[in-house]
Design a protein around this motif. Structure first.
Motif, short mmCIF file in Angstrom:
data_model
loop_
_atom_site.label_atom_id
_atom_site.label_comp_id
_atom_site.label_asym_id
_atom_site.label_seq_id
_atom_site.Cartn_x
_atom_site.Cartn_y
_atom_site.Cartn_z
N ILE A 205 57.72 82.42 16.60
CA ILE A 205 56.52 82.23 15.78
C ILE A 205 55.49 81.34 16.49
N ASP A 206 55.90 80.59 17.49
CA ASP A 206 55.02 79.69 18.24
C ASP A 206 55.23 79.93 19.73
N PRO A 207 54.75 81.09 20.21
CA PRO A 207 55.11 81.52 21.58
C PRO A 207 54.60 80.57 22.66
N GLN A 208 55.47 80.32 23.63
CA GLN A 208 55.15 79.44 24.75
C GLN A 208 54.83 80.22 26.02
N ALA A 209 54.81 81.53 25.92
CA ALA A 209 54.50 82.41 27.04
C ALA A 209 54.10 83.76 26.44
N PRO A 210 53.43 84.62 27.22
CA PRO A 210 53.04 85.93 26.68
C PRO A 210 54.23 86.70 26.09
N VAL A 211 55.37 86.58 26.72
CA VAL A 211 56.62 87.12 26.14
C VAL A 211 57.48 85.94 25.73
N HIS A 212 57.79 85.84 24.45
CA HIS A 212 58.68 84.78 23.98
C HIS A 212 59.47 85.34 22.80
N VAL A 213 60.69 85.75 23.12
CA VAL A 213 61.56 86.38 22.13
C VAL A 213 62.81 85.53 21.97
N LEU A 214 63.29 85.41 20.75
CA LEU A 214 64.55 84.70 20.48
C LEU A 214 65.64 85.72 20.19
N VAL A 215 66.77 85.55 20.86
CA VAL A 215 67.94 86.39 20.59
C VAL A 215 68.97 85.53 19.88
N VAL A 216 69.39 85.97 18.71
CA VAL A 216 70.36 85.18 17.94
C VAL A 216 71.58 86.03 17.62
N PRO A 217 72.76 85.40 17.55
CA PRO A 217 73.92 86.13 17.06
C PRO A 217 73.81 86.32 15.55
N ARG A 218 74.33 87.42 15.06
CA ARG A 218 74.28 87.64 13.60
C ARG A 218 75.09 86.56 12.87
N ALA A 219 76.20 86.16 13.45
CA ALA A 219 77.06 85.17 12.80
C ALA A 219 76.55 83.77 13.10
N HIS A 220 76.68 82.88 12.13
CA HIS A 220 76.17 81.52 12.30
C HIS A 220 77.11 80.65 13.12
N HIS A 221 76.56 80.07 14.18
CA HIS A 221 77.20 78.97 14.90
C HIS A 221 76.08 78.06 15.35
N PRO A 222 76.26 76.75 15.29
CA PRO A 222 75.15 75.84 15.56
C PRO A 222 74.70 75.84 17.02
N THR A 223 75.60 76.08 17.95
CA THR A 223 75.25 76.02 19.37
C THR A 223 75.86 77.22 20.10
N PRO A 224 75.31 77.57 21.28
CA PRO A 224 75.89 78.67 22.04
C PRO A 224 77.33 78.39 22.46
N GLY A 225 77.65 77.11 22.69
CA GLY A 225 79.02 76.78 23.06
C GLY A 225 79.98 77.09 21.93
N ALA A 226 79.57 76.74 20.71
CA ALA A 226 80.40 77.05 19.55
C ALA A 226 80.54 78.55 19.39
N ARG A 227 79.45 79.26 19.63
CA ARG A 227 79.46 80.73 19.54
C ARG A 227 80.41 81.30 20.58
N ALA A 228 80.32 80.80 21.81
CA ALA A 228 81.15 81.32 22.89
C ALA A 228 82.62 81.10 22.60
N ALA A 229 82.94 79.92 22.07
CA ALA A 229 84.34 79.62 21.79
C ALA A 229 84.87 80.52 20.68
N ALA A 230 84.03 80.79 19.68
CA ALA A 230 84.49 81.57 18.53
C ALA A 230 84.45 83.07 18.81
N ALA A 231 83.47 83.51 19.56
CA ALA A 231 83.28 84.96 19.76
C ALA A 231 82.54 85.21 21.06
N PRO A 232 83.27 85.20 22.19
CA PRO A 232 82.60 85.38 23.48
C PRO A 232 81.84 86.69 23.58
#
Ligand code: AMP
Length: 114
Positions: free
Chosen positions: A31-58
């Motif tokens: 919503i506040d792009p910092q470059a001409p292309v600025h896309v966020l990729v999120v996992p459907r399941a909630h985890h607070p950090t990518p490390g938590a996500r990786a540990a739970a569901a690589p």
């Protein structure tokens, strides 16, 4: 998570400019792009950090990187280059506690970042 903004975007309860979806990830324009292309990729399941996500569901983390590669191609920055960023914690100014990968491109991205 009931009070998580990105969970609400994944669920469609909060509108977003979605550019890509698959079984494990959703991607939408920042919503506040910092470059001409600025896309966020999120996992459907909630985890607070990518490390938590990786540990739970690589597989979800792998899917996020695959999505970023596809988005870069679709947005026309595969050839010129782009940056994938995880902000984690206070010093990195993480503002949303649902793991997310920034995909930035379309301009010269200085290094080191601010
Ligand atoms: P971070 O600071 O790494 O936690 O990144 C969170 C990102 O979410 C920021 O770049 C915000 O601009 C972005 N953001 C916040 N609210 C929304 C929203 N409703 N739709 C799209 N992007 C958002």
């Amino acid at each position: 998570m009931d009070d998580c903004l990105f969970c609400k975007i994944v669920a469609g309860a909060v509108p977003a400019d979605k550019v890509r979806e698959d079984g494990l990830t959703v991607a939408f324009r920042d919503i506040d792009p910092q470059a001409p292309v600025h896309v966020l990729v999120v996992p459907r399941a909630h985890h607070p950090t990518p490390g938590a996500r990786a540990a739970a569901a690589p597989d979800a983390l792998v899917a996020m990187l695959a999505a970023a590669t596809g988005i870069a191609a679709a947005e026309g920055v595969s050839g010129t280059g782009y940056r994938c960023v995880f902000n984690v914690g206070r010093d990195a100014h993480q503002s949303v506690e649902h793991a997310h990968l920034h995909v930035l491109g379309g301009r010269d991205l200085r290094w080191p970042p601010g």
